[in-house]
Design an enzyme around this catalytic site. Structure first.
Site, PDB file in Angstrom:
ATOM      1  N   SER A 124       0.692  -1.363   0.115  1.00 55.73           N
ATOM      2  CA  SER A 124      -0.027  -0.051  -0.042  1.00 55.73           C
ATOM      3  C   SER A 124       0.853   1.116  -0.213  1.00 55.73           C
ATOM      4  O   SER A 124       1.629   0.787   0.212  1.00 55.73           O
ATOM      5  CB  SER A 124      -1.088   0.107   1.606  1.00 55.73           C
ATOM      6  OG  SER A 124      -1.741   1.094   1.764  1.00 55.73           O
ATOM      7  N   TYR A 149      -2.592  -1.719  11.045  1.00 56.02           N
ATOM      8  CA  TYR A 149      -2.683  -1.864   9.933  1.00 56.02           C
ATOM      9  C   TYR A 149      -1.174  -1.598   8.106  1.00 56.02           C
ATOM     10  O   TYR A 149      -0.987  -2.115   7.898  1.00 56.02           O
ATOM     11  CB  TYR A 149      -3.839  -1.665   8.914  1.00 56.02           C
ATOM     12  CG  TYR A 149      -4.058  -1.658   7.603  1.00 56.02           C
ATOM     13  CD1 TYR A 149      -4.531  -3.166   6.850  1.00 56.02           C
ATOM     14  CD2 TYR A 149      -3.512  -0.513   6.791  1.00 56.02           C
ATOM     15  CE1 TYR A 149      -4.144  -2.796   5.343  1.00 56.02           C
ATOM     16  CE2 TYR A 149      -3.748  -0.529   5.384  1.00 56.02           C
ATOM     17  CZ  TYR A 149      -4.387  -1.527   4.660  1.00 56.02           C
ATOM     18  OH  TYR A 149      -4.550  -2.519   2.615  1.00 56.02           O
ATOM     19  N   LYS A 153       1.931  -3.883   6.720  1.00 54.37           N
ATOM     20  CA  LYS A 153       1.956  -4.189   5.395  1.00 54.37           C
ATOM     21  C   LYS A 153       3.406  -3.559   5.522  1.00 54.37           C
ATOM     22  O   LYS A 153       4.313  -4.446   4.687  1.00 54.37           O
ATOM     23  CB  LYS A 153       1.090  -2.229   4.396  1.00 54.37           C
ATOM     24  CG  LYS A 153      -0.005  -3.127   4.527  1.00 54.37           C
ATOM     25  CD  LYS A 153      -0.519  -4.578   3.751  1.00 54.37           C
ATOM     26  CE  LYS A 153      -1.493  -5.063   3.152  1.00 54.37           C
ATOM     27  NZ  LYS A 153      -2.173  -5.818   2.404  1.00 54.37           N
TER      28      LYS A 153
HETATM   29  P1  NAD Z   1     -11.049  -7.156   0.327  1.00 56.65           P
HETATM   30  O1  NAD Z   1     -11.451  -7.840   1.949  1.00 56.65           O
HETATM   31  O2  NAD Z   1     -12.477  -7.194  -0.154  1.00 56.65           O
HETATM   32  O3  NAD Z   1     -10.648  -8.687   0.421  1.00 56.65           O
HETATM   33  C1  NAD Z   1      -9.029 -10.163   1.264  1.00 56.65           C
HETATM   34  C2  NAD Z   1      -9.756 -10.973   1.584  1.00 56.65           C
HETATM   35  O4  NAD Z   1      -8.954 -12.026   2.133  1.00 56.65           O
HETATM   36  C3  NAD Z   1     -11.826 -11.118   1.743  1.00 56.65           C
HETATM   37  O5  NAD Z   1     -11.807 -11.960   0.762  1.00 56.65           O
HETATM   38  C4  NAD Z   1     -11.292 -11.535   2.790  1.00 56.65           C
HETATM   39  O6  NAD Z   1     -12.559 -13.014   3.060  1.00 56.65           O
HETATM   40  C5  NAD Z   1      -9.803 -12.765   3.132  1.00 56.65           C
HETATM   41  N1  NAD Z   1      -9.449 -13.015   4.363  1.00 56.65           N
HETATM   42  C6  NAD Z   1      -9.043 -12.522   4.745  1.00 56.65           C
HETATM   43  N2  NAD Z   1      -7.845 -12.630   5.593  1.00 56.65           N
HETATM   44  C7  NAD Z   1      -8.179 -13.637   5.644  1.00 56.65           C
HETATM   45  C8  NAD Z   1      -7.509 -15.499   6.121  1.00 56.65           C
HETATM   46  N3  NAD Z   1      -6.881 -15.679   7.350  1.00 56.65           N
HETATM   47  N4  NAD Z   1      -7.212 -16.909   5.691  1.00 56.65           N
HETATM   48  C9  NAD Z   1      -7.933 -16.052   4.179  1.00 56.65           C
HETATM   49  N5  NAD Z   1      -8.765 -15.488   3.432  1.00 56.65           N
HETATM   50  C10 NAD Z   1      -8.769 -13.736   4.574  1.00 56.65           C
HETATM   51  O7  NAD Z   1      -9.901  -5.904   0.222  1.00 56.65           O
HETATM   52  P2  NAD Z   1      -9.505  -5.797  -1.085  1.00 56.65           P
HETATM   53  O8  NAD Z   1      -9.897  -4.268  -0.571  1.00 56.65           O
HETATM   54  O9  NAD Z   1     -10.055  -6.219  -1.641  1.00 56.65           O
HETATM   55  O10 NAD Z   1      -7.861  -6.038  -0.617  1.00 56.65           O
HETATM   56  C11 NAD Z   1      -6.954  -6.940  -0.663  1.00 56.65           C
HETATM   57  C12 NAD Z   1      -5.527  -6.379  -0.346  1.00 56.65           C
HETATM   58  O11 NAD Z   1      -5.205  -5.313  -1.140  1.00 56.65           O
HETATM   59  C13 NAD Z   1      -5.249  -6.715   1.115  1.00 56.65           C
HETATM   60  O12 NAD Z   1      -3.991  -6.864   1.791  1.00 56.65           O
HETATM   61  C14 NAD Z   1      -5.625  -4.909   1.355  1.00 56.65           C
HETATM   62  O13 NAD Z   1      -5.052  -5.077   2.730  1.00 56.65           O
HETATM   63  C15 NAD Z   1      -4.335  -4.447   0.166  1.00 56.65           C
HETATM   64  N6  NAD Z   1      -4.909  -3.007  -0.082  1.00 56.65           N
HETATM   65  C16 NAD Z   1      -6.266  -2.334  -0.695  1.00 56.65           C
HETATM   66  C17 NAD Z   1      -5.877  -1.729  -0.521  1.00 56.65           C
HETATM   67  C18 NAD Z   1      -7.827  -0.865  -0.824  1.00 56.65           C
HETATM   68  O14 NAD Z   1      -8.046  -0.023  -1.166  1.00 56.65           O
HETATM   69  N7  NAD Z   1      -8.651  -1.923  -0.860  1.00 56.65           N
HETATM   70  C19 NAD Z   1      -4.983  -0.350  -0.663  1.00 56.65           C
HETATM   71  C20 NAD Z   1      -3.754  -0.898  -0.908  1.00 56.65           C
HETATM   72  C21 NAD Z   1      -3.842  -2.481  -0.245  1.00 56.65           C
HETATM   73  N1  UFG Z   2     -13.046  10.460   3.155  1.00 55.45           N
HETATM   74  C1  UFG Z   2     -14.203  11.042   3.709  1.00 55.45           C
HETATM   75  N2  UFG Z   2     -15.291  10.971   3.829  1.00 55.45           N
HETATM   76  C2  UFG Z   2     -15.471   9.174   4.406  1.00 55.45           C
HETATM   77  C3  UFG Z   2     -14.532   8.353   3.374  1.00 55.45           C
HETATM   78  C4  UFG Z   2     -13.618   8.620   3.034  1.00 55.45           C
HETATM   79  O1  UFG Z   2     -13.963  12.365   3.756  1.00 55.45           O
HETATM   80  O2  UFG Z   2     -16.728   8.426   4.616  1.00 55.45           O
HETATM   81  C5  UFG Z   2     -11.941  11.049   2.634  1.00 55.45           C
HETATM   82  C6  UFG Z   2     -10.881  10.712   4.160  1.00 55.45           C
HETATM   83  O3  UFG Z   2     -10.634  11.315   4.703  1.00 55.45           O
HETATM   84  C7  UFG Z   2      -9.528  10.651   2.492  1.00 55.45           C
HETATM   85  C8  UFG Z   2     -10.239  10.253   1.579  1.00 55.45           C
HETATM   86  O4  UFG Z   2     -11.656  10.713   1.512  1.00 55.45           O
HETATM   87  O5  UFG Z   2      -9.092  12.038   2.595  1.00 55.45           O
HETATM   88  C9  UFG Z   2      -9.903   9.283   1.038  1.00 55.45           C
HETATM   89  O6  UFG Z   2     -10.163   8.001   2.055  1.00 55.45           O
HETATM   90  P1  UFG Z   2      -9.826   6.141   1.895  1.00 55.45           P
HETATM   91  O7  UFG Z   2     -10.409   6.010   2.365  1.00 55.45           O
HETATM   92  O8  UFG Z   2     -10.779   6.011   0.511  1.00 55.45           O
HETATM   93  O9  UFG Z   2      -8.682   6.209   1.193  1.00 55.45           O
HETATM   94  P2  UFG Z   2      -7.828   6.275   1.971  1.00 55.45           P
HETATM   95  O10 UFG Z   2      -6.345   6.531   1.143  1.00 55.45           O
HETATM   96  O11 UFG Z   2      -7.935   7.096   3.934  1.00 55.45           O
HETATM   97  O12 UFG Z   2      -6.747   4.950   2.330  1.00 55.45           O
HETATM   98  C10 UFG Z   2      -7.223   3.619   1.277  1.00 55.45           C
HETATM   99  C11 UFG Z   2      -7.362   2.261   1.918  1.00 55.45           C
HETATM  100  C12 UFG Z   2      -5.721   1.916   2.757  1.00 55.45           C
HETATM  101  C13 UFG Z   2      -4.633   1.660   1.757  1.00 55.45           C
HETATM  102  C14 UFG Z   2      -4.233   3.673   1.480  1.00 55.45           C
HETATM  103  C15 UFG Z   2      -3.405   4.208   0.194  1.00 55.45           C
HETATM  104  O13 UFG Z   2      -8.083   2.379   2.932  1.00 55.45           O
HETATM  105  O14 UFG Z   2      -5.887   0.266   2.674  1.00 55.45           O
HETATM  106  O15 UFG Z   2      -5.785   3.726   0.538  1.00 55.45           O
HETATM  107  O16 UFG Z   2      -3.318   4.890  -0.277  1.00 55.45           O
HETATM  108  F1  UFG Z   2      -3.464   2.126   2.554  1.00 55.45           F
END
Ligand code: NAD
Ligand code: UFG
Length: 347
Positions: A124, A149, A153
């Site tokens: 991330s 979190y 990472k």
């Molecule tokens: P998500 O929660 O939709 O997907 C994660 C999946 O992992 C889920 O299907 C969940 O059921 C499964 N899971 C959780 N714990 C588990 C375990 N112990 N064993 C097996 N399965 C398990 O999340 P996502 O948004 O698809 O994110 C996927 C990955 O990308 C995560 O590692 C997250 O930290 C990373 N990531 C996401 C974002 C974002 O903004 N969505 C940003 C940066 C990194």
């Molecule tokens: N925000 C609001 N209202 C809401 C939700 C979010 O104003 O209800 C704002 C937040 O304050 C931020 C922006 O929208 O300014 C984006 O927020 P998100 O929660 O959508 O995303 P973040 O940038 O905080 O975090 C996301 C993922 C993290 C990851 C990160 C990496 O949730 O897992 O991007 O860029 F680490």
């Protein structure tokens, strides 16, 4: 290739499973369904018109992993499984370290025993920390992290770098995602958060569909043009395709870090206005104090992914908004058919 996708039923994992199938790979998904529905995978198979293998299991369960590697000839692993709610990680740090850190160690141990050394890891942009200048570049050091979190990472990146240093057999891609949003253009796959969404786009979409009354914008006093935070939002299908590109890179030993973003920063207000324009829905909002841990503005320099993976984010803001809206409109309750909005809590 036969690819194990951990967490493949989740948001990014399901879109990536589809891209893998469409690129001709075979897919085995391991997911414990703690934050996902198997319905997503049923729809992946329907869209791809190909089947995948689903195993309900946990990355922390070594016996389950050993059995999986014994029964399936896996060439590479894309590791999405993990917990991702920043606020929850502050309240339950042990759960986050157990799943995100210890779970990854267990997975790598099982891979090593099975002789599988190709791994793509979901990292991330949060690992850059608050002091890095923008745009973020991969050669900048990992910074301070603001919550367990983010620390999980950063720790996993360090662990994987140590692992590849110890044994040249390993080839690892550390993909640092910026802010994935959007959905598959069919409207059949998308983001389906449980309870009140933490992230901006699913919250906006749930307001539009009537599940939430209004959006709360956290902070309007940041040092940005309109006072709201700036992020680099990329389409989840572009992100999914980035994983397919990264797999090709896994012939080289070592740990390869790539930013996956668009290189363009947009404010919260700009995102609301873009969604309103595309959906023709009004999104009422009010301002609230800053959310703890939020940084004012960051975006990616993704030139390395372009140069080495041949990857660029191709889809624009209007596609992200149109696809988010199509998914939410067609699936107002996500993958569930019935939901009681009062019991899940509106805000
Ligand atoms: P998500 O929660 O939709 O997907 C994660 C999946 O992992 C889920 O299907 C969940 O059921 C499964 N899971 C959780 N714990 C588990 C375990 N112990 N064993 C097996 N399965 C398990 O999340 P996502 O948004 O698809 O994110 C996927 C990955 O990308 C995560 O590692 C997250 O930290 C990373 N990531 C996401 C974002 C974002 O903004 N969505 C940003 C940066 C990194
Ligand atoms: N925000 C609001 N209202 C809401 C939700 C979010 O104003 O209800 C704002 C937040 O304050 C931020 C922006 O929208 O300014 C984006 O927020 P998100 O929660 O959508 O995303 P973040 O940038 O905080 O975090 C996301 C993922 C993290 C990851 C990160 C990496 O949730 O897992 O991007 O860029 F680490």
């Amino acid at each position: 290739m036969n690819v194990l996708v951990t967490g493949g039923a989740g948001y990014i994992g399901s879109h990536t499973a589809l891209s893998l199938l469409e690129a001709g790979h075979d897919v085995v998904v391991l997911d414990n369904l703690c934050n996902a529905s198997q319905e997503s995978l049923r729809r992946v198979e329907e869209i791809a018109d190909r089947s995948l293998t689903f195993i309900e299991g946990d990355i922390r369960d070594r016996a389950c992993l050993d059995q999986l590697f014994n029964e399936h000839s896996i060439h590479a692993v894309i590791h999405f499984a993990g917990l991702k709610a920043v606020g929850e990680s502050v309240e339950q740090p042990l759960a986050y370290y157990a799943t995100n850190v210890a779970g990854t160690v267990t997975l790598c141990q099982a891979m090593q025993q099975a002789g599988v050394f190709r791994l793509v890891f979901s990292s991330s942009a949060t690992v850059y920390g608050p002091d890095a200048p923008v745009p973020y570049q991969e050669n900048m050091p990992r910074g301070r992290t603001a919550n367990p979190y983010g620390t999980s990472k950063s720790m996993v990146e360090q662990i994987l770098e140590d692992v590849v240093r110890s044994d040249q057999s390993w080839s690892v891609a550390l993909l640092r995602y910026f802010n994935p949003i959007g959905a598959h253009p069919s409207g059949r796959l998308g983001e389906d958060p449980q309870g009140i969404p933490n992230n901006l786009m699913p919250y906006i979409a749930q307001v539009a569909v009537g599940r939430r009354e209004s959006l709360t914008i956290f902070g309007n006093d940041y040092a940005t043009t309109d006072g709201t935070c700036i992020r680099d939002y990329l389409h989840v299908m572009d992100l999914a395709e980035g994983h397919v590109s990264a797999l090709d890179r896994l012939t080289l030993s070592g740990a390869h870090i790539y930013n996956l973003g668009t290189g363009q920063g947009l404010s919260v207000i700009q995102m609301v206005e873009a969604f309103e324009r595309i959906s023709e829905c009004s999104i009422p909002y009010q301002f609230a104090p800053r959310r703890e841990g939020d940084l004012d503005a960051f975006w990616a320099d993704s030139n390395k992914a372009d140069a080495e993976l041949g990857w660029q984010a191709r889809r624009g803001l209007d596609d992200m908004m149109a696809d988010t809206w199509r998914w939410q409109r067609q699936n107002p309750n996500g993958y569930r058919t019935n939901i009681n909005t009062t019991s899940e809590g509106t805000s």
